[in-house]
Design an enzyme around this catalytic site. Structure first.
Site, PDB file in Angstrom:
ATOM      1  N   GLY A 151       0.854  -1.180   0.000  1.00 35.62           N
ATOM      2  CA  GLY A 151       0.000   0.000   0.000  1.00 35.62           C
ATOM      3  C   GLY A 151       0.886   1.224   0.000  1.00 35.62           C
ATOM      4  O   GLY A 151       1.861   1.300   0.760  1.00 35.62           O
ATOM      5  N   LYS A 152       0.595   2.189  -0.868  1.00 35.87           N
ATOM      6  CA  LYS A 152       1.468   3.350  -1.002  1.00 35.87           C
ATOM      7  C   LYS A 152       1.660   4.079   0.325  1.00 35.87           C
ATOM      8  O   LYS A 152       2.753   4.521   0.660  1.00 35.87           O
ATOM      9  CB  LYS A 152       0.933   4.300  -2.066  1.00 35.87           C
ATOM     10  CG  LYS A 152       1.108   3.767  -3.487  1.00 35.87           C
ATOM     11  CD  LYS A 152       0.713   4.797  -4.516  1.00 35.87           C
ATOM     12  CE  LYS A 152       1.001   4.275  -5.914  1.00 35.87           C
ATOM     13  NZ  LYS A 152       2.437   4.001  -6.120  1.00 35.87           N
ATOM     14  N   GLY A 153       0.579   4.223   1.087  1.00 32.29           N
ATOM     15  CA  GLY A 153       0.697   4.918   2.359  1.00 32.29           C
ATOM     16  C   GLY A 153       1.630   4.219   3.322  1.00 32.29           C
ATOM     17  O   GLY A 153       2.526   4.841   3.905  1.00 32.29           O
ATOM     18  N   SER A 159      11.125  -3.905   1.435  1.00 32.22           N
ATOM     19  CA  SER A 159      12.367  -3.586   0.716  1.00 32.22           C
ATOM     20  C   SER A 159      12.989  -2.262   1.148  1.00 32.22           C
ATOM     21  O   SER A 159      14.086  -1.925   0.702  1.00 32.22           O
ATOM     22  CB  SER A 159      12.097  -3.531  -0.790  1.00 32.22           C
ATOM     23  OG  SER A 159      11.357  -2.375  -1.137  1.00 32.22           O
ATOM     24  N   ASN A 192       3.898   1.878   2.674  1.00 29.70           N
ATOM     25  CA  ASN A 192       5.259   1.872   2.140  1.00 29.70           C
ATOM     26  C   ASN A 192       5.977   3.188   2.465  1.00 29.70           C
ATOM     27  O   ASN A 192       7.145   3.193   2.881  1.00 29.70           O
ATOM     28  CB  ASN A 192       5.244   1.699   0.615  1.00 29.70           C
ATOM     29  CG  ASN A 192       4.719   0.362   0.171  1.00 29.70           C
ATOM     30  OD1 ASN A 192       4.627  -0.586   0.942  1.00 29.70           O
ATOM     31  ND2 ASN A 192       4.352   0.279  -1.102  1.00 29.70           N
ATOM     32  N   ASP A 235      13.671  -5.702  -8.218  1.00 27.48           N
ATOM     33  CA  ASP A 235      12.234  -5.481  -8.057  1.00 27.48           C
ATOM     34  C   ASP A 235      11.995  -4.000  -7.806  1.00 27.48           C
ATOM     35  O   ASP A 235      12.420  -3.459  -6.784  1.00 27.48           O
ATOM     36  CB  ASP A 235      11.713  -6.316  -6.882  1.00 27.48           C
ATOM     37  CG  ASP A 235      10.199  -6.254  -6.739  1.00 27.48           C
ATOM     38  OD1 ASP A 235       9.545  -5.497  -7.473  1.00 27.48           O
ATOM     39  OD2 ASP A 235       9.662  -6.967  -5.863  1.00 27.48           O
ATOM     40  N   GLY A 238       9.009   4.204  -5.947  1.00 28.07           N
ATOM     41  CA  GLY A 238       8.466   5.550  -5.850  1.00 28.07           C
ATOM     42  C   GLY A 238       8.071   5.900  -4.420  1.00 28.07           C
ATOM     43  O   GLY A 238       8.269   7.034  -3.962  1.00 28.07           O
ATOM     44  N   ASP A 239       7.525   4.926  -3.711  1.00 26.62           N
ATOM     45  CA  ASP A 239       7.163   5.150  -2.316  1.00 26.62           C
ATOM     46  C   ASP A 239       8.398   5.349  -1.450  1.00 26.62           C
ATOM     47  O   ASP A 239       8.402   6.171  -0.526  1.00 26.62           O
ATOM     48  CB  ASP A 239       6.347   3.969  -1.792  1.00 26.62           C
ATOM     49  CG  ASP A 239       5.053   3.781  -2.552  1.00 26.62           C
ATOM     50  OD1 ASP A 239       4.496   4.792  -3.035  1.00 26.62           O
ATOM     51  OD2 ASP A 239       4.597   2.634  -2.677  1.00 26.62           O
ATOM     52  N   GLY A 273      12.482   7.482 -13.216  1.00 26.05           N
ATOM     53  CA  GLY A 273      13.074   6.155 -13.259  1.00 26.05           C
ATOM     54  C   GLY A 273      14.566   6.207 -13.501  1.00 26.05           C
ATOM     55  O   GLY A 273      15.300   6.921 -12.816  1.00 26.05           O
TER      56      GLY A 273
END
Length: 326
Positions: free
Chosen positions: A40-42, A310, A44, A263, A268-269, A231
């Site tokens: 989940g972006k939040g 990660s 992470n 991976d 981005g997070d 990127g």
């Protein structure tokens, strides 16, 4: 307001990850390896901010199920202070497909994330007001995101929006509440089109002349800062001339670090959480210093599998990339 705290408002998902030599085509079945873990972006971004060294609150919505219990346990393990709305919906989930080059495709089931509302976020004013940076994304309802960033402005915090995913709506009111936005090239393209600034293909943004890209950023967020993540092409930074945030130039590029990517899920997070942490921990430092650290933090995250799992630590980043000059 304390200068070393980040408040993240956003999503928690239980990630289900399949790894295969390549991404499946429509109608195709591939053999691969399976793993599950937190995402989940939040969440992470909250993990990234905490491991980057900032005191971190995470405001979210969770189901009364094993996924919700996992979120509570992991937040406690990382020292993240959790403020969770209890939802009757199941905790959010994500299906992630990753290929041998580290590229991925993702499908999200919002679940409890869709229950996060402006009322609950508004009840966290004391938490949001104690933060130096309030960071939100778009995997939760827009009204909740707007309430969070409005509370940031009210409390004197930096209002930071990661406008992801690209298909989520960002209206004029939400954009006007932001001090800082951090789109990738796809999200930047979508924002430009949605706000009447023309059609720019995402694949052309990385090679666009700096002055032209800066002009688009200024049209999109005239009074704030725009950080476009590109990127492997690095990062482009654009500031309003009146708010250079300690930088000498109103726009510039930061190159990407060379790493052995396995991976890219959550990279981005990682960038967003680390950037928020840097800004909270040392607001007097040049903005470029924090962008460089965030870029290195994100790059190092791609050498491990998973999303939240990660995220590296600040110590690991400084050991890997000891020179901090931009």
């Amino acid at each position: 307001m304390t200068s070393a705290r980040v408040a993240v408002v956003g999503s928690f998902n239980v990630d289900h990850v399949w790894r295969a030599p390549r991404l499946p085509r429509p109608g195709e079945t591939l053999a691969g390896d399976y793993a599950t873990g937190p995402g989940g972006k939040g969440f992470n971004q909250a993990v990234a901010a905490r491991r980057a060294g900032a005191g971190t609150h995470f405001i979210c919505a969770l189901g009364d199920d094993p996924g919700g219990a996992l979120a509570r346990t992991l937040a406690a393990d990382d020292g993240i202070e959790l403020r969770a709305l209890a939802s009757t919906a199941p905790t959010g989930t994500a299906g992630i497909y990753t290929d041998a080059a580290g590229r991925n495709s993702i499908v999200i089931g919002a679940g409890a994330n869709a229950a996060l509302d402006a009322t609950f976020v508004g009840q966290q004013q004391a938490t949001l007001g104690d933060a130096a940076v309030v960071l939100a994304q778009l995997e939760t309802p827009p009204a909740a995101v707007l309430a969070a960033l409005h509370s940031a402005r009210t409390g004197g915090a930096l209002a930071m929006l990661n406008p992801a995913p690209a298909n989520a709506p960002v209206d004029a009111a939400l954009l006007a509440t932001c001090d800082l936005i951090t789109p990738n090239e796809t999200e930047f393209s979508a924002l430009l089109q949605a706000h009447g600034h023309g059609t720019v293909e995402p694949e052309t943004i990385a090679t666009m002349p700096a002055a032209a890209l800066h002009a688009l950023c200024r049209a999109l967020l005239p009074g704030g800062s725009v950080v476009v993540t590109l990127g492997e092409a690095g990062v482009f930074v654009s500031h309003a001339q009146a708010h250079l945030r300690g930088d000498e130039a109103a726009h510039y590029r930061v190159v990407a670090e060379r790493v052995a990517t396995v991976d890219s899920t959550g990279a981005g997070d990682a960038f967003n959480g680390a950037l928020a942490a840097g800004l909270a921990l040392d607001p007097a430092a040049p903005f470029a210093t924090h962008v460089r650290f965030a870029s290195r933090f994100a790059a190092l995250s791609t050498e491990q599998h998973g999303a939240a799992a990660s995220m590296p630590t600040a110590k690991a980043v400084h050991q890997r990339f000891p020179a901090q000059a931009v």
